[in-house]
Design an enzyme around this catalytic site. Structure first.
Site, PDB file in Angstrom:
ATOM      1  N   GLU A 184       0.828  -1.219   0.000  1.00  0.00           N
ATOM      2  CA  GLU A 184       0.000   0.000   0.000  1.00  0.00           C
ATOM      3  C   GLU A 184       0.857   1.262   0.000  1.00  0.00           C
ATOM      4  O   GLU A 184       0.636   2.162   0.811  1.00  0.00           O
ATOM      5  CB  GLU A 184      -0.942  -0.002   1.204  1.00  0.00           C
ATOM      6  CG  GLU A 184      -1.952  -1.120   1.164  1.00  0.00           C
ATOM      7  CD  GLU A 184      -3.070  -0.955   2.181  1.00  0.00           C
ATOM      8  OE1 GLU A 184      -2.849  -0.295   3.204  1.00  0.00           O
ATOM      9  OE2 GLU A 184      -4.170  -1.485   1.938  1.00  0.00           O
ATOM     10  N   GLU A 253      -6.620  -7.837  -0.661  1.00  0.00           N
ATOM     11  CA  GLU A 253      -7.146  -7.867   0.705  1.00  0.00           C
ATOM     12  C   GLU A 253      -8.639  -7.587   0.704  1.00  0.00           C
ATOM     13  O   GLU A 253      -9.050  -6.430   0.570  1.00  0.00           O
ATOM     14  CB  GLU A 253      -6.443  -6.833   1.600  1.00  0.00           C
ATOM     15  CG  GLU A 253      -4.980  -7.129   1.838  1.00  0.00           C
ATOM     16  CD  GLU A 253      -4.314  -6.118   2.777  1.00  0.00           C
ATOM     17  OE1 GLU A 253      -5.021  -5.454   3.559  1.00  0.00           O
ATOM     18  OE2 GLU A 253      -3.076  -5.999   2.713  1.00  0.00           O
TER      19      GLU A 253
HETATM   20  C1  GAL Z   1      -4.303  -2.856   5.088  1.00  0.00           C
HETATM   21  C2  GAL Z   1      -2.886  -3.360   5.226  1.00  0.00           C
HETATM   22  C3  GAL Z   1      -2.866  -4.646   6.025  1.00  0.00           C
HETATM   23  C4  GAL Z   1      -3.659  -4.473   7.291  1.00  0.00           C
HETATM   24  C5  GAL Z   1      -5.055  -4.027   6.963  1.00  0.00           C
HETATM   25  C6  GAL Z   1      -5.932  -3.784   8.167  1.00  0.00           C
HETATM   26  O1  GAL Z   1      -4.353  -1.548   4.674  1.00  0.00           O
HETATM   27  O2  GAL Z   1      -2.328  -3.594   3.957  1.00  0.00           O
HETATM   28  O3  GAL Z   1      -1.547  -4.995   6.307  1.00  0.00           O
HETATM   29  O4  GAL Z   1      -3.019  -3.546   8.079  1.00  0.00           O
HETATM   30  O5  GAL Z   1      -5.002  -2.818   6.297  1.00  0.00           O
HETATM   31  O6  GAL Z   1      -6.082  -4.936   8.887  1.00  0.00           O
END
Ligand code: GAL
Length: 726
Positions: A184, A253
């Site tokens: 990110e 994600e």
């Molecule tokens: C995303 C990040 C992950 C984790 C998630 C929240 O933005 O890439 O590593 O932090 O948020 O759980």
């Protein structure tokens, strides 16, 4: 012209780096539709399982359950600070045995998506960076900075080299089909501009130059250069488009819930909404979905990020203990089966989209030999009957029906047939016979203290080897101070950058203050009783994990930075910030290794009626035998305040049930746009009451449980429980 040349440069780099492996079996590439493995476009369903968040003994069961749940890929970050605790000293054992973890995935017949980072975020201490990295001269994290890039490259090379030596890339016959560099970074680049752009380009070239033979991705990175695929993270990604028509639409994600922070309510995400988000992504041409997390697990030791709870359950399809969370796990499994039925059509053609109503659509993938249709209703309030190819279909609100033959509904994302299972925490009946040891408050003259002018930043002293730093000073009160007569005690005000602070005046706890994830900073402001002569002020500043996200979070401070002042003196307000302060790193019990099985032989513990209750800075120990069976175990810590727990010398994590959850835990509907604040539980109760005790850490008998309690608690309320769905 310039960009053409750049493209040529990239092509050359890719040819150079990949030619050496092209003769070996297997190949992973991609086109605009999908990742291509051995010549086949694939719809890939993936789930995050972070290896240090469970024990090696749990891995094969977790991965088997992921496979049974319909996943093709296991995604994990690589945790740099776990692997390189001091510069050049590498650790790959036990929960950090990355190669073993990948082999378990391989054995189960699944693929791996390896997110090397090495910045990982992940609610992990310091975002995965080793704390020593902060003290490399001239360093600035995640930007175009020489020392940082050198360290990042060295670690990335180390990991890639290790994977190659073990033949773990798909092109070598291994399971790794994808890697990730950075994490990110797009939003950071956006904020810092030119040096960020230069760093992105450097990171991309560095990664591609490592010749893994499999594609690299960069998540949330709209300008991911050259062959690197930019991917989406979020609760929804259906409208995401990669930055080139030659790259597939991937979702790295899909948050299955959210993490718990100490002091906040516990988030959950209804499975109907997760399934809806997945179906919408696939119907819009997406071909890779990763559940973050599929199994969240536990932040053992001191691995949790700032104010992050020890449980990283995440409301994931597999709960913290590795048990299927129902109906989430089963409903998603059903969804996965049906998506797989659609795979031939999905990978062959692009969808045709038609409106079926004001808020209803049909997405049809029709090739010569296959046809799959997705009928969606985005209306959060109403069910609708639509007509598709002459037939009527009833769509519940906020749902997608999937028709793998363009006719029959095999799945509707909002129709959950799997049964919910209530998980219980059942007392095992194990009895703890406690002994306690109370740390008397130290003073600035004790062994191991050192004196400096003024106040210091905490992590620069502790290097994060411990949560604790003592600040001591003497307050000398003249006999003529008026408050001695009036009884109007002076006001002590202490400003700290975080995260918690216990204030002792003449050996007595005067008060405790703490921050939160939103605002780690804190102020102690209280009238204190002082006597004529020398008064001892002792401040115990406590770190609760280091920040894991934010632009240049490495520059953020912890500890009592001041001002510290005393108001109501004859001469007005004293500024104590520049006084002489003495310091001591860590607690006495830590120095004595009280958490270990052997560390306390010389010490006087007390038992029976003398056992301390509700006293700060108390260590407790007890021995117990392991209850029969193989259900997961946990400690109910509800009667305790804050501290840490060890079993047989191994740190289960920080407990903090004394920090009750803020927030509004109203009813929550699956319909309508989800955010991490929408569906909450535990309001007014401990954010985290139960603490996972891995079975593999136990011996059949004589297990040593040690609890460090900072605030004061009642150990007789601690119970060992079994997690069951019975
Ligand atoms: C995303 C990040 C992950 C984790 C998630 C929240 O933005 O890439 O590593 O932090 O948020 O759980």
């Amino acid at each position: 012209m310039g960009s053409r040349l750049r493209d040529k440069g990239w092509i050359l780099l890719v040819i150079l780096c990949c030619s050496s492996i092209s003769s070996v079996k297997g190949a992973v590439s991609y086109d605009h539709k999908a990742v291509i493995i051995n010549g086949q476009r694939r719809i890939l369903l993936s789930g995050s399982i972070h290896y240090p968040r469970s024990t090696p003994e749990m891995w094969s069961d977790l991965i088997q359950k992921a496979k049974d749940g319909g996943l093709d890929v296991i995604q994990t970050y690589v945790f740099w600070n776990g692997h390189e605790p001091s510069p050049g000293n590498y650790y790959f054992e036990d929960r950090y045995d990355l190669v073993r973890f990948i082999r378990v995935v391989q054995k189960a017949g699944l693929y791996v998506h390896l997110r090397i980072g090495p910045y990982v975020c992940a609610e992990w201490n310091f975002g995965g960076f080793p704390v020593w990295l902060k003290y490399v001269p001239g360093i600035a994290f995640r930007t175009n900075n020489g020392p940082f890039k050198a360290a990042m490259q060295k670690f990335t090379q180390k990991i890639v080299g290790m994977m190659k030596a073990e033949k773990l890339f798909e092109t070598q016959g291994g399971p790794i089909i994808l890697s990730q560099i950075e994490n990110e970074y797009g939003p950071v680049e956006w904020e810092i501009g030119a040096p960020g752009k230069a760093y992105t380009k450097w990171a991309a070239e560095m990664a591609v130059g490592l010749s893994t033979g499999v594609p690299w991705i960069m998540c949330k990175q709209e300008d991911a250069p050259g062959p690197i695929i930019d991917t989406c993270n979020g609760f929804y990604c259906e409208n995401f488009k990669p930055n080139s028509d030659n790259k597939p639409k991937m979702w790295t994600e899909n948050w299955t819930g959210w993490f718990t922070e100490f002091g906040a309510a516990v988030p959950y995400r209804p499975v109907e909404d997760i399934a809806f988000s997945v179906a919408r992504f696939i119907q819009n041409g997406g071909s890779f979905v990763n559940y973050y997390m599929y199994h969240g697990g536990t932040n053992f030791d001191r691995t949790a990020g700032e104010f992050v709870a020890t449980s990283y359950d995440y409301d994931a399809p597999l709960d913290e203990y590795g048990l299927p969370r129902e109906p989430k796990w089963s409903h998603l499994r059903e969804l996965h089966k049906v998506i797989k039925l659609c795979e031939p059509a999905l990978v062959s053609v692009d969808p045709t989209v038609t409106w079926l109503g004001a808020k209803q659509e049909a997405h049809v993938f029709k090739s010569k030999s296959s046809c799959a249709a997705f009928l969606s209703n985005y209306d959060p309030d109403s069910a609708v009957r639509v007509t598709f190819w002459g037939l009527p279909y009833d769509l519940p609100p906020w749902s997608v029906s999937i028709l793998p033959d363009c006719k029959t509904v095999y799945h509707n994302t909002a129709k959950v047939y799997a049964k919910g299972v209530h998980m219980n925490m059942i007392p095992t009946g194990v009895h703890f016979s406690w002994e306690s040891y109370n740390e008397e408050t130290l003073s600035g003259n004790d062994d191991g203290t050192f004196t400096l002018n003024g106040l210091v930043e905490q992590i620069s002293m502790t290097r994060d080897k411990t949560d604790y730093l003592w600040y001591f000073t003497d307050i000398t009160i003249g006999h003529d101070e008026k408050f001695l007569k009036t009884g109007d005690n002076p006001l002590l005000t202490i400003w700290s950058a975080g995260h918690a602070l216990h204030v002792f005046v003449n050996g007595q706890l005067a008060g405790t203050v703490y921050g939160s994830l939103d605002n780690p900073k804190l102020t102690f402001s209280q009238k204190i009783k002082l006597y004529a002569g020398v008064n001892k002020l002792a401040l115990l500043s406590v770190a609760v994990g280091l920040a894991n996200v934010g632009v240049h979070f490495e520059t953020w401070n912890v500890g009592v930075l001041g001002p510290v002042s005393l108001k109501g003196m004859n001469s007005g307000t004293w500024d104590m910030s520049k006084w002489k302060w003495s310091y001591k790193i860590g607690l006495k019990g830590e120095a004595l290794s009280l958490h270990t099985v052997t560390g306390d032989s010389s010490l006087k513990w007390v038992a029976g009626s003398l056992v301390a209750k509700k006293q700060p800075l108390t260590w407790y120990k007890a021995t117990f035998n392991t209850p029969a069976g193989n259900e997961p175990l946990a400690l109910d810590m509800n009667t305790m305040g804050k501290g840490q727990i060890w079993i047989n010398g191994r740190n289960i994590g920080r407990h903090w049930p004394g920090y009750t959850a803020r927030g509004n835990c109203g009813r929550c509907s699956y319909t309508g746009t989800f955010t991490e604040k929408k569906c909450l539980s535990n309001c007014g109760e401990a954010s985290q009451r139960w603490y996972h005790v891995p079975r593999s850490w136990l011996e059949p008998s004589g297990n040593r449980l040690v609890v460090l309690e900072e605030w004061g608690g009642d150990p007789y309320g601690i119970t060992l429980v079994r997690r069951t769905n019975a």
